[in-house]
Each structure stands twice: as structure tokens, then as C-alpha cells.
Design a protein around this motif. Structure first.
Motif, PDB file in Angstrom:
ATOM      1  N   CYS A 126       0.859  -1.181   0.000  1.00 41.81           N
ATOM      2  CA  CYS A 126       0.000   0.000   0.000  1.00 41.81           C
ATOM      3  C   CYS A 126       0.899   1.236   0.000  1.00 41.81           C
TER       4      CYS A 126
ATOM      5  N   GLU B 131       1.018   5.669  -0.729  1.00 37.04           N
ATOM      6  CA  GLU B 131       0.239   6.892  -0.900  1.00 37.04           C
ATOM      7  C   GLU B 131       1.165   8.095  -0.966  1.00 37.04           C
TER       8      GLU B 131
ATOM      9  N   GLU C  84      -3.185  12.820  -9.763  1.00 38.58           N
ATOM     10  CA  GLU C  84      -3.970  11.718 -10.323  1.00 38.58           C
ATOM     11  C   GLU C  84      -3.722  11.578 -11.823  1.00 38.58           C
TER      12      GLU C  84
ATOM     13  N   LYS D 283      -2.319   8.198 -13.658  1.00 32.39           N
ATOM     14  CA  LYS D 283      -3.108   7.586 -14.726  1.00 32.39           C
ATOM     15  C   LYS D 283      -2.311   7.485 -16.019  1.00 32.39           C
TER      16      LYS D 283
ATOM     17  N   ASP E 206      -3.889   1.146 -15.807  1.00 33.22           N
ATOM     18  CA  ASP E 206      -4.719   0.091 -15.225  1.00 33.22           C
ATOM     19  C   ASP E 206      -4.688   0.053 -13.699  1.00 33.22           C
ATOM     20  N   VAL E 207      -3.890   0.880 -13.078  1.00 35.53           N
ATOM     21  CA  VAL E 207      -3.795   0.824 -11.628  1.00 35.53           C
ATOM     22  C   VAL E 207      -5.013   1.486 -10.991  1.00 35.53           C
ATOM     23  N   GLY E 208      -5.472   0.916  -9.890  1.00 36.50           N
ATOM     24  CA  GLY E 208      -6.596   1.518  -9.180  1.00 36.50           C
ATOM     25  C   GLY E 208      -6.110   2.326  -7.994  1.00 36.50           C
ATOM     26  N   TRP E 209      -6.685   3.481  -7.767  1.00 34.67           N
ATOM     27  CA  TRP E 209      -6.281   4.301  -6.630  1.00 34.67           C
ATOM     28  C   TRP E 209      -7.518   4.861  -5.938  1.00 34.67           C
ATOM     29  N   SER E 210      -7.302   5.380  -4.775  1.00 34.41           N
ATOM     30  CA  SER E 210      -8.393   5.974  -3.999  1.00 34.41           C
ATOM     31  C   SER E 210      -7.864   7.215  -3.302  1.00 34.41           C
TER      32      SER E 210
ATOM     33  N   VAL F 122      -2.628   4.072  -3.541  1.00 33.20           N
ATOM     34  CA  VAL F 122      -2.693   2.851  -4.345  1.00 33.20           C
ATOM     35  C   VAL F 122      -2.602   1.711  -3.341  1.00 33.20           C
TER      36      VAL F 122
ATOM     37  N   GLN G  88      -3.016  -1.659  -3.410  1.00 32.83           N
ATOM     38  CA  GLN G  88      -2.357  -2.938  -3.682  1.00 32.83           C
ATOM     39  C   GLN G  88      -1.469  -2.811  -4.918  1.00 32.83           C
TER      40      GLN G  88
ATOM     41  N   GLN H 168       4.369  -2.094 -10.317  1.00 31.18           N
ATOM     42  CA  GLN H 168       3.693  -0.812 -10.118  1.00 31.18           C
ATOM     43  C   GLN H 168       4.427   0.046  -9.083  1.00 31.18           C
TER      44      GLN H 168
END
Length: 234
Positions: A86, A88, A101, A105, A110-114, A202, A204, A209
């Protein structure tokens, strides 16, 4: 009488000698005894492949058996689970978060983030600085004391501050301010920040990555690199 006793002893010795030579083998079962050292072919016949017996050290006998070569090869061929982490970056204002962001991107579509809202609202900071020259002078002074401040605004449209640390309580900020005074930083103060800040996470990231995020140019992340997520927020 003496002659009879001698004759009995001679006969007994002769009988014992005949028994020791194995000449009375048919009578062994009836007598219930066998001469010492007599061969017992029936015991040899009961052994299973006696020529294949071998002695091994006690250490080898107690060690766990090794896997067959085929099983070991199959185990080695199994793919290991990829290591994830994890990460950030931040904290960012709304405008800074948009830039960060976009950089993530572009590098990793393809990476997912929050986003994680930062609850720390108390800052130990210096300023505000309306003039760039004055701001840079204070920043250089802090660097000479091994302090790397962040540039931030306490409220929209306000002059920038040099933020030395962020805290989730006023008590924590006051404690840090006392430490800074001991280090010779005299003009810092506690600021109650009203600007909502967020972190880009991110959750995971694979090993590939992680490497890609670490290689992102500092300016695309507003000078804030990706670091491991705090344990208490996982």
C-alpha cells in the motif's frame, strides 16, 4: 563306588560333547535346548532380502525425508504470489490532487487508486509569506537545521506558509513547537488549517507498479513521492 561315580561323569561328558557337536539335532525340541553357537538356518530363511540391509547414522534416521525429485520440481514450478504494498502520496489540495492523479493515470492506466482525507488540521508552520524572497530565505534557514518544510496555504487565496509538521490535535502541534524551539526555530507557530487535504492511495501496488510509481517525476506529484501507507490507516 568311586569307580561308578567316575564312569557316570565320563558318560555325562561324552553326552555333552555329542550334544555340542549337533549330533542330537532330532532331539533338540524334546530336550528344550540348543547348543550355543549352533546355526539356525530356519531364521535365515525368515529374513526378507537380508543382503539389502544397511546401517545409517542416527542423525539421518531422525531427519525428515526429502521430497522425490519429481515432487520437488513440481513445487519449484508453482508461481509465487506477487508481493503487493500500500502506497500513498500527498497531502494535496483539490487542485494538486488533480495533477497527481493525472500523472499516475498516464504512467499506470490500469492501476486503481483511492483518496484518503487527511484529518490532521493542526500545523506547525512559519509565515504567511507574501514575498517570494522572504519565503526562500526562511526555507534556506530551515534546511540548514535539517528541516524540510512543505509549501501550503492555510485557506483559499491566502499567502503561502512553510509547514514544518502536521498533527491531528493542538496538543501534538504544541509539543512539536516546543521541540523546534529547542532546536533554535523561533518564529514557527501553531496554525489551525481550514483547507481540506487528501492523500492519493494505491492500496495494492504490485512490485512492477511500485517501481513505476517510484520513477514518476517529482514535479508531477508536486514534490511528494509515494511512501508506505501508515499502519494505523490500513
Amino acid at each position: 563306588m568311586l569307580r561308578s561315580l567316575v564312569l557316570v561323569l565320563l558318560l555325562a561328558n561324552a553326552g555333552f560333547w555329542v550334544w555340542r557337536q549337533g549330533w542330537l539335532e532330532p532331539l533338540h525340541s524334546a530336550i528344550g535346548a540348543r547348543p550355543e553357537g549352533e546355526r539356525e538356518p530356519e531364521r535365515l530363511a525368515m529374513q526378507v532380502d537380508p543382503d539389502r540391509l544397511r546401517l545409517i547414522p542416527a542423525e539421518a534416521a531422525s531427519a525428515p525425508a526429502a521430497l522425490p525429485a519429481s515432487a520437488a520440481a513440481s513445487a519449484a514450478a508453482l508461481p509465487s504470489a506477487p508481493a503487493t504494498a500500500c502506497l500513498e502520496a500527498g497531502p494535496y489540495s483539490a487542485a494538486e490532487l488533480t495533477v497527481a492523479e493525472a500523472a499516475v493515470k498516464a504512467a499506470l492506466p490500469d492501476v486503481g487508486w483511492s483518496e484518503r482525507e487527511l484529518t490532521t488540521t493542526w500545523w506547525v508552520a512559519m509565515g504567511p509569506f507574501a514575498e517570494t524572497e522572504q519565503l526562500q530565505k526562511k526555507r534556506d534557514e530551515l534546511k540548514r537545521r535539517s528541516i524540510a518544510p512543505e509549501l501550503a496555504n492555510a485557506s483559499p487565496g491566502s499567502a503561502p506558509l512553510l509547514v514544518i509538521s502536521r498533527h491531528d490535535s493542538r496538543a501534538g502541534a504544541e509539543s512539536e513547537l516546543t521541540t523546534l524551539l529547542d532546536r533554535g526555530v523561533r518564529t514557527a507557530r501553531v496554525v489551525n488549517a481550514s483547507v481540506p487535504l487528501r492523500l492519493l492511495r494505491v492500496a495494492q501496488a504490485s512490485e512492477a507498479q511500485q517501481a513505476a510509481l517510484a520513477a514518476l517525476p517529482a514535479d508531477t506529484l508536486r514534490g511528494k513521492a509515494f511512501v508506505p501507507c501508515p499502519v494505523e490507516t490500513l
